[in-house]
Design a protein around this motif. Structure first.
Motif, PDB file in Angstrom:
ATOM      1  N   VAL A 123      -3.846  -3.633   7.318  1.00 44.48           N
ATOM      2  CA  VAL A 123      -2.966  -4.142   6.257  1.00 44.48           C
ATOM      3  C   VAL A 123      -1.870  -5.025   6.859  1.00 44.48           C
ATOM      4  O   VAL A 123      -1.634  -6.149   6.406  1.00 44.48           O
ATOM      5  N   GLY A 181      -4.053   3.938  -1.309  1.00 42.19           N
ATOM      6  CA  GLY A 181      -5.005   4.198  -0.218  1.00 42.19           C
ATOM      7  C   GLY A 181      -5.288   5.684  -0.110  1.00 42.19           C
ATOM      8  O   GLY A 181      -4.393   6.459   0.199  1.00 42.19           O
ATOM      9  N   TRP A 191       0.818  -1.221   0.000  1.00 41.29           N
ATOM     10  CA  TRP A 191       0.000   0.000   0.000  1.00 41.29           C
ATOM     11  C   TRP A 191       0.844   1.260   0.000  1.00 41.29           C
ATOM     12  O   TRP A 191       1.945   1.305   0.545  1.00 41.29           O
ATOM     13  N   VAL A 195      -1.676  -0.936  -4.090  1.00 40.77           N
ATOM     14  CA  VAL A 195      -2.913  -0.277  -3.698  1.00 40.77           C
ATOM     15  C   VAL A 195      -2.640   1.187  -3.365  1.00 40.77           C
ATOM     16  O   VAL A 195      -1.684   1.518  -2.669  1.00 40.77           O
TER      17      VAL A 195
END
Lengths: 401, 295
Positions: free
Chosen positions: A188, A224, A167, A222
Motif C-alpha cells: 500500500v 483489509g 486502508w 479499504v
C-alpha cells in the motif's frame, strides 16, 4: 469436592484432549501430516489433505525404492507446542522421513525449529507467514503453496491501483495476521497509499462488529481483512450486516475456496483475492478436481492440491537420488523445476520458498456463476517473481554472506 | 466532538450498543445454564452444543423443508428440547445420585460427539443463514447504524429472560420447582411428580440454548464450533452471577457484554480474556458469585 469447586476446576478440561494415530516401523518412507483437523482451518486442508496425500501415493505406485509408504496424521489444534512435539516424537520414534505442515503460521514456525534440529524435510503448505523462508528459514524448510508476501503483492496492489488508497486492517492476532498486515502495508505504501489504522482481533472471535465500527470510524476506503477461515467469514458477514461494505471496499487478504463456498456468492461477490491455484483453471486442474471431488465431495482448495503436488515431488526426489537422506533429497528438490497440476514455472529458491505462478481473482456475482463451485474469475496472472520478488529473502540467515 | 479518556463519545456509545447485543446472547445462554444447575445440579457442558444444534436445526429446516425463520424460532427449540429430554431420560437421570463431576463429563462428551458429527456432515467452515426479510436493513442512530436484526435480538432476549424469571419466581409451577430443588423427597411426598418436572426443566433449559442458536444463526457463520467458543464465556458469566441464580445470570450476562465491548476499543487483544479476569476477581472476593447465596 463441592459442586462449585468441581465445576470451576474441571473447566480446564476443555481443550485438553488430543487424538493421534501413530505407528510405523523402520525401513519405510514415513510422511507426516500435522494440521488443524477439527477447528477453524479444518476445511482448508484437514481430512481432504490426508486424502490428497493418499491420492499422490497411489498415483506414484504405492511404494518407493521398494519401501512401503506410510502416512501419519495428527490434529495440532492450532497449538504450536502440540505441532512441535508431535513432529519431534515422529522423528525420534517413527522414522519420519518428511513432514507436511498444514494451516497456522504459529504452529509452522514452532515446527521449523524441530526441522532444523532433527534434519527432516519440512514442507509448509497451510501457513502463510513469509518469515518461514525469512528470519525463521532452515535448510530443511520448503514453503510450498503461497506466502503473505505474494498475497500482499496480489490483492493489495490490485486494489490500490484501482484507487483504494487509504486502508484499515482487521488483523488476526498471531504471527500470520501480523505478517500479512505487514506485507500488505508495504505494498500500500509503495503504491502511494496510506494506512489509517488497524485492530488486532483474537483468533476465533465470533463477533467482529465492534472492530468493524472502529474501521468505519477511521474513514478509510479499504477494509483489509488480514485473517482467514471462519474469522474471515464472520468478519465479512458482519461488515455486510452493518452496512460497512457500502462505504468501504473489503479486501480478502487470504480467502480459500471453502470460505467463499460457506459465505455464498451473495455475500462474497466482488471480493478480490490472491491464490496459487484454482480448480477451474484448465483441463489438468479440472481433471484433478474431479478425482478429488469423487472422494471428498468438495472441490479441492489451493492447499489440498499443494499437498498432492508436494507429496509427489518429494517421492520423485527420493526415487531420483535413491535414498531418503534429507540433505540429498533437499538438494534434489531445490534443483527440480516444478510444473504439475498445482504449479506452473515453479522452483524452490535458496531460502526455501517455492516460487510459482499466482493468480489475482475476483469472486463472481451470483449471475456470473454458471455451475456449482464456479466462483472465481482471473483478474491477473502474476509470475512467481512478480508475486514474491526475484531475490531470496535477505533476512534468512542462510542467505547472508 | 466530546470524548472520554481520549476515546470519542460516539465510539463508546457504539461499543456499548454492541455490548448490549452480545450481552443479550450471554444472558439467554447463561439463563438456561443457571436454570439447569439451580434445579438439577447438573453442570451442563453440552449447552454450547445445543446452541449450535439450534442454529443448525434452523438451517436444515430452511434448506430441506423451507421452514422460515419465524417458524424456526418455535420449532428448532422444540426439536432440540425434545432431544434434551431424551438425553435426560436415558442418560443424565442415572447420574443424579453420584458426584456432579460425572454429569459434567457426560455432557462434555455429548458436546464433543455433537460437534464431531456436525463437522463431518457440514464441514468446519460452516453455513450461511440469511437474515429474514422483515428484519433486514438498519436504524441510523447518529453514532452508528444499528442493524434491525440486532435490535430484534436484544428485544427477543429481554422478553424471554423476563418470562423465564416470571415463571420460576412468580408462578405456582415455579414455586414447586424451587421447592423440589430444596427437598425433592418431601415435595414428592405431596404427590408432585418430581422426575417429570426435572425432565421438563432440562428440556426447557436446552430449548433456551437452541433459541439463542436460532437468534444467532443470521449474524454468525453457522458452524459446528460456534458453541464451543461461546460456552466457556457463558460458564464464566454464570460463575460471576452466582451458580443457579437466575437474576444473576441475566444481569451479569448483560454487564459482561458491555465490559467486553469496551475492552474491544481500549485494548482489543484482551477482549477474549477480560471475562475470565473478572471471573477470577469475583471468585476471590465472593466465591459464591455476585448474586449467589453463600453455601
Amino acid at each position: 469436592m463441592t459442586r462449585k469447586s468441581t465445576f470451576v476446576a474441571l473447566g480446564a478440561l476443555l481443550g485438553l484432549y488430543a487424538s493421534s494415530q501413530a505407528s510405523a516401523a523402520a525401513d519405510q518412507v514415513v510422511i507426516g501430516d500435522i494440521d488443524d483437523m477439527s477447528s477453524v482451518y479444518a476445511d482448508v486442508i484437514g481430512q481432504g489433505g490426508v486424502e490428497a496425500i493418499n491420492m499422490a501415493i497411489t498415483e506414484f505406485g504405492g511404494s518407493v525404492l521398494g519401501k512401503k509408504i506410510t502416512v501419519l496424521s495428527v490434529d495440532h489444534q492450532n497449538k504450536p507446542d502440540i505441532g512441535a512435539s508431535k513432529f519431534r516424537e515422529w522423528a525420534d520414534q517413527n522414522g519420519l522421513t518428511m513432514v507436511l505442515a498444514g494451516s497456522n503460521t504459529g504452529v509452522s514456525i514452532a515446527m521449523s525449529k524441530v526441522a532444523s534440529a532433527k534434519k527432516v524435510p519440512f514442507i509448509a503448505i497451510g501457513a502463510g507467514g513469509a518469515s518461514l523462508t525469512g528470519v525463521d528459514c532452515t535448510p530443511y524448510t520448503i514453503h510450498y503453496a503461497y506466502d503473505t508476501t505474494a498475497l500482499g503483492n496480489g490483492t493489495a496492489s490490485a486494489i490500490v491501483k484501482q484507487g483504494g488508497k487509504t486502508w484499515f486492517f482487521v488483523t488476526a492476532d498471531y504471527a500470520f495476521g501480523t505478517q500479512l498486515q505487514e506485507a500488505a502495508t508495504r505494498v500500500v505504501l509503495a503504491n502511494g497509499g496510506r494506512v489509517l489504522g488497524s485492530v488486532r482481533a483474537p483468533l476465533g472471535t465470533t463477533d467482529y462488529s465492534s472492530f468493524l465500527l472502529q474501521a468505519q470510524a477511521s474513514g478509510a476506503q479499504v477494509l483489509g481483512l488480514a485473517n482467514a477461515g471462519t474469522d474471515f467469514s464472520n468478519s465479512l458477514k458482519a461488515a455486510n450486516e452493518f452496512g460497512i461494505t457500502k462505504t468501504m471496499k473489503p479486501a480478502a487478504l487470504l480467502a480459500f475456496l471453502t470460505d467463499i463456498h460457506a459465505l455464498t456468492l451473495q455475500t462474497a461477490q466482488g471480493l478480490f483475492l490472491t491464490t496459487g491455484w484454482y480448480w477451474d483453471l484448465n483441463e489438468q486442474t479440472r481433471a484433478f478436481a474431479k478425482r478429488f471431488y469423487a472422494k471428498v465431495n468438495r472441490q479441492p482448495t489451493m492447499n489440498q492440491t499443494a499437498y498432492f503436488s508436494a507429496t509427489l515431488q518429494y517421492l520423485n526426489a527420493v526415487k531420483a537420488v535413491g535414498s531418503t537422506d534429507s540433505d540429498k533429497v533437499m538438494a534434489q528438490l531445490k534443483k527440480t523445476k516444478i510444473n504439475d497440476v498445482f504449479a506452473s514455472d515453479g522452483y524452490i529458491r535458496a531460502d526455501g520458498l517455492m516460487v510459482h505462478t499466482m493468480y489475482v481473482m475476483q469472486v463472481k456475482t451470483p449471475a456470473e456463476s454458471k455451475y456449482p463451485w464456479d466462483y472465481y474469475k482471473v483478474i491477473k496472472v502474476m509470475s512467481g517473481e512478480e508475486a514474491d520478488g526475484s531475490q531470496p529473502d535477505p533476512t534468512c540467515p542462510m542467505i547472508k554472506k | 466532538m466530546s470524548s472520554v479518556f481520549g476515546i470519542p463519545l460516539p465510539a463508546i456509545l457504539g461499543q456499548l450498543m454492541l455490548g448490549l447485543v452480545n450481552g443479550s446472547f450471554y444472558a439467554l445462554l447463561s439463563l438456561g445454564l443457571a436454570v439447569i444447575f439451580g434445579l438439577l445440579g447438573v453442570v451442563n457442558f453440552a449447552h454450547g452444543a445445543f446452541y449450535m444444534l439450534g442454529a443448525f436445526a434452523a438451517y436444515i429446516g430452511l434448506q430441506v423443508w423451507g421452514i422460515n425463520y419465524w417458524w424456526a424460532l418455535l420449532l428448532a427449540p422444540l426439536a432440540v428440547g425434545i432431544l434434551g429430554i431424551l438425553i435426560e431420560r436415558l442418560l443424565l437421570r442415572h447420574l443424579y445420585q453420584v458426584e456432579p463431576v460425572y454429569g459434567l463429563l457426560l455432557t462434555f462428551g455429548l458436546a464433543l460427539i455433537a460437534e464431531g458429527v456436525m463437522r463431518s456432515i457440514f464441514g468446519a467452515s460452516g453455513k450461511s443463514y440469511p437474515v429474514p426479510a422483515l428484519l433486514q436493513g438498519g436504524f441510523n442512530l447518529g453514532f452508528m447504524v444499528l442493524p434491525i436484526y440486532r435490535a430484534w435480538v436484544v428485544l427477543a432476549s429481554a422478553v424471554v429472560c423476563a418470562l423465564t424469571w416470571f415463571v420460576i419466581e412468580r408462578t405456582r409451577l415455579g414455586s414447586r420447582l424451587r421447592a423440589a430443588t430444596e427437598n425433592a423427597r418431601l415435595v414428592q411426598a405431596f404427590g408432585i411428580n418430581v422426575p417429570l418436572m426435572v425432565m421438563c426443566t432440562y428440556g426447557a433449559g436446552v430449548a433456551l440454548a437452541a433459541l439463542a442458536g436460532v437468534l444467532a444463526a443470521p449474524v454468525v457463520q453457522v458452524s459446528p464450533l460456534m458453541g464451543s467458543s461461546l460456552v466457556i464465556v457463558v460458564f464464566a458469566v454464570v460463575v460471576i452471577g452466582g451458580m443457579g441464580s437466575i437474576v444473576g445470570a441475566i444481569l451479569s450476562g448483560l454487564v459482561l457484554g458491555l465490559i467486553e465491548g469496551l475492552t474491544k476499543v481500549v485494548y482489543p487483544e484482551a477482549s477474549n480474556i477480560v471475562v475470565f479476569i473478572i471471573m477470577a476477581l469475583v471468585l476471590i472476593w465472593r466465591p459464591a458469585g455476585l448474586f449467589g447465596k453463600e453455601a
